[in-house]
Write a protein that holds these residues in place. Sequence first.
Motif, PDB file in Angstrom:
ATOM      1  N   ARG A 189       0.843  -1.201   0.000  1.00 13.50           N
ATOM      2  CA  ARG A 189       0.000   0.000   0.000  1.00 13.50           C
ATOM      3  C   ARG A 189       0.876   1.248   0.000  1.00 13.50           C
ATOM      4  NH1 ARG A 189      -3.173   0.385   5.050  1.00 13.50           N
ATOM      5  NH2 ARG A 189      -4.570   1.758   3.875  1.00 13.50           N
ATOM      6  N   PHE A 190       0.557   2.177  -0.901  1.00  9.52           N
ATOM      7  CA  PHE A 190       1.193   3.495  -0.903  1.00  9.52           C
ATOM      8  C   PHE A 190       0.126   4.515  -0.524  1.00  9.52           C
ATOM      9  CE2 PHE A 190       3.533   0.970  -4.022  1.00  9.52           C
ATOM     10  CZ  PHE A 190       4.839   1.151  -3.611  1.00  9.52           C
ATOM     11  N   ILE A 191       0.241   5.111   0.645  1.00 10.76           N
ATOM     12  CA  ILE A 191      -0.723   6.101   1.108  1.00 10.76           C
ATOM     13  C   ILE A 191      -0.248   7.487   0.699  1.00 10.76           C
ATOM     14  CG2 ILE A 191      -1.983   7.015   3.084  1.00 10.76           C
ATOM     15  CD1 ILE A 191      -2.520   4.049   2.446  1.00 10.76           C
ATOM     16  N   THR A 192      -1.132   8.238   0.039  1.00  9.35           N
ATOM     17  CA  THR A 192      -0.810   9.601  -0.385  1.00  9.35           C
ATOM     18  C   THR A 192      -1.787  10.565   0.277  1.00  9.35           C
ATOM     19  OG1 THR A 192      -2.285   9.738  -2.302  1.00  9.35           O
ATOM     20  CG2 THR A 192      -0.172   8.607  -2.625  1.00  9.35           C
ATOM     21  N   ASP A 193      -1.643  11.857  -0.031  1.00 10.71           N
ATOM     22  CA  ASP A 193      -2.525  12.835   0.606  1.00 10.71           C
ATOM     23  C   ASP A 193      -3.715  13.223  -0.263  1.00 10.71           C
ATOM     24  OD1 ASP A 193      -1.382  14.444  -1.329  1.00 10.71           O
ATOM     25  OD2 ASP A 193      -0.334  15.763   0.077  1.00 10.71           O
ATOM     26  N   SER A 194      -3.806  12.671  -1.504  1.00  6.10           N
ATOM     27  CA  SER A 194      -4.895  13.093  -2.378  1.00  6.10           C
ATOM     28  C   SER A 194      -4.988  12.204  -3.616  1.00  6.10           C
ATOM     29  CB  SER A 194      -4.693  14.552  -2.819  1.00  6.10           C
ATOM     30  OG  SER A 194      -3.540  14.652  -3.641  1.00  6.10           O
ATOM     31  N   HIS A 195      -6.104  12.332  -4.309  1.00  5.49           N
ATOM     32  CA  HIS A 195      -6.289  11.645  -5.584  1.00  5.49           C
ATOM     33  C   HIS A 195      -5.267  12.152  -6.601  1.00  5.49           C
ATOM     34  CE1 HIS A 195      -8.465   9.271  -8.476  1.00  5.49           C
ATOM     35  NE2 HIS A 195      -8.771  10.316  -9.226  1.00  5.49           N
ATOM     36  N   ARG A 196      -4.954  13.438  -6.557  1.00  3.79           N
ATOM     37  CA  ARG A 196      -3.970  14.013  -7.470  1.00  3.79           C
ATOM     38  C   ARG A 196      -2.591  13.417  -7.211  1.00  3.79           C
ATOM     39  NH1 ARG A 196      -3.786  20.401  -8.438  1.00  3.79           N
ATOM     40  NH2 ARG A 196      -5.758  19.772  -9.399  1.00  3.79           N
ATOM     41  N   ALA A 197      -2.271  13.186  -5.951  1.00  2.00           N
ATOM     42  CA  ALA A 197      -0.980  12.576  -5.612  1.00  2.00           C
ATOM     43  C   ALA A 197      -0.921  11.131  -6.101  1.00  2.00           C
ATOM     44  CB  ALA A 197      -0.747  12.638  -4.102  1.00  2.00           C
ATOM     45  N   ASP A 198      -2.070  10.425  -6.095  1.00  2.90           N
ATOM     46  CA  ASP A 198      -2.121   9.075  -6.668  1.00  2.90           C
ATOM     47  C   ASP A 198      -1.703   9.115  -8.134  1.00  2.90           C
ATOM     48  OD1 ASP A 198      -3.116   8.155  -4.277  1.00  2.90           O
ATOM     49  OD2 ASP A 198      -5.165   7.830  -4.996  1.00  2.90           O
ATOM     50  N   GLU A 199      -2.274  10.070  -8.864  1.00  4.22           N
ATOM     51  CA  GLU A 199      -1.977  10.215 -10.296  1.00  4.22           C
ATOM     52  C   GLU A 199      -0.488  10.478 -10.507  1.00  4.22           C
ATOM     53  OE1 GLU A 199      -3.530  10.850 -14.429  1.00  4.22           O
ATOM     54  OE2 GLU A 199      -4.453  10.030 -12.621  1.00  4.22           O
TER      55      GLU A 199
END
Length: 222
Positions: free
Chosen positions: A8-18
């Motif tokens: 799992r890679f946890i990011t701070d936003s949907h944009r960061a996922d992209e």
Amino acid sequence: MVTGMVVRFITDSHRADEALIRGYLVPSLHRLNAIDGCDGIRFYRLGSDTRRNDGEVRLAIFGDYEAVIDAERNRWDELATEGSIEYWEVDETPSAMGYPHNVGTFYQRLDVLTTEMAALYYQTFDERPEPVDAFPDVELPTPIGWWVAFHLLMNQLGYSPKDEIQACFQCIDNRLFALTALEDSDYAREYIADLHMRLDDIEARIDAREQEKADDYYSGPD
């Protein structure tokens, strides 16, 4: 037997996922698959879950997942240090492992195949096309959007229009139940009511064309 593990890679936003997918996963895909013992890679997104305030991308590693994790952990730590992700962790086994062997093997092949297809998509498009109508300001007989990619693929693989409709309907079935979890049952029922109206409209248009004895019943993508 399908073996594997999910990171799992946890990011701070949907944009960061992209950004993580475009900046790390897609460029690294070939290298990850080439690690000795790796039987394939799948990435998938959870950041579009409306119940969450953060983002998340999961990496399913098939085969010798420990070899992949050992080879990449320093890079993943760097992603966290530079702020591309909040943190990473080893979490669970891939979905494909929850099925009987033949089904799990088929599921794994789909996991790996669609990830390769998604990588080509990211290399082709800088912006995500609209799912239905990418050109709302252009008058077209049929809207052209990302749905055409699914249609073209089904055609290229030799599936019939009936096959395509059945596949789309199964997607609708699956996603409506997903909406009951992401929103609630009433929200899903409202969507179902809207689908009923759309189907009624399609039937009315078919009836109208039949009455007009139109030679060309269809003017969309081949």
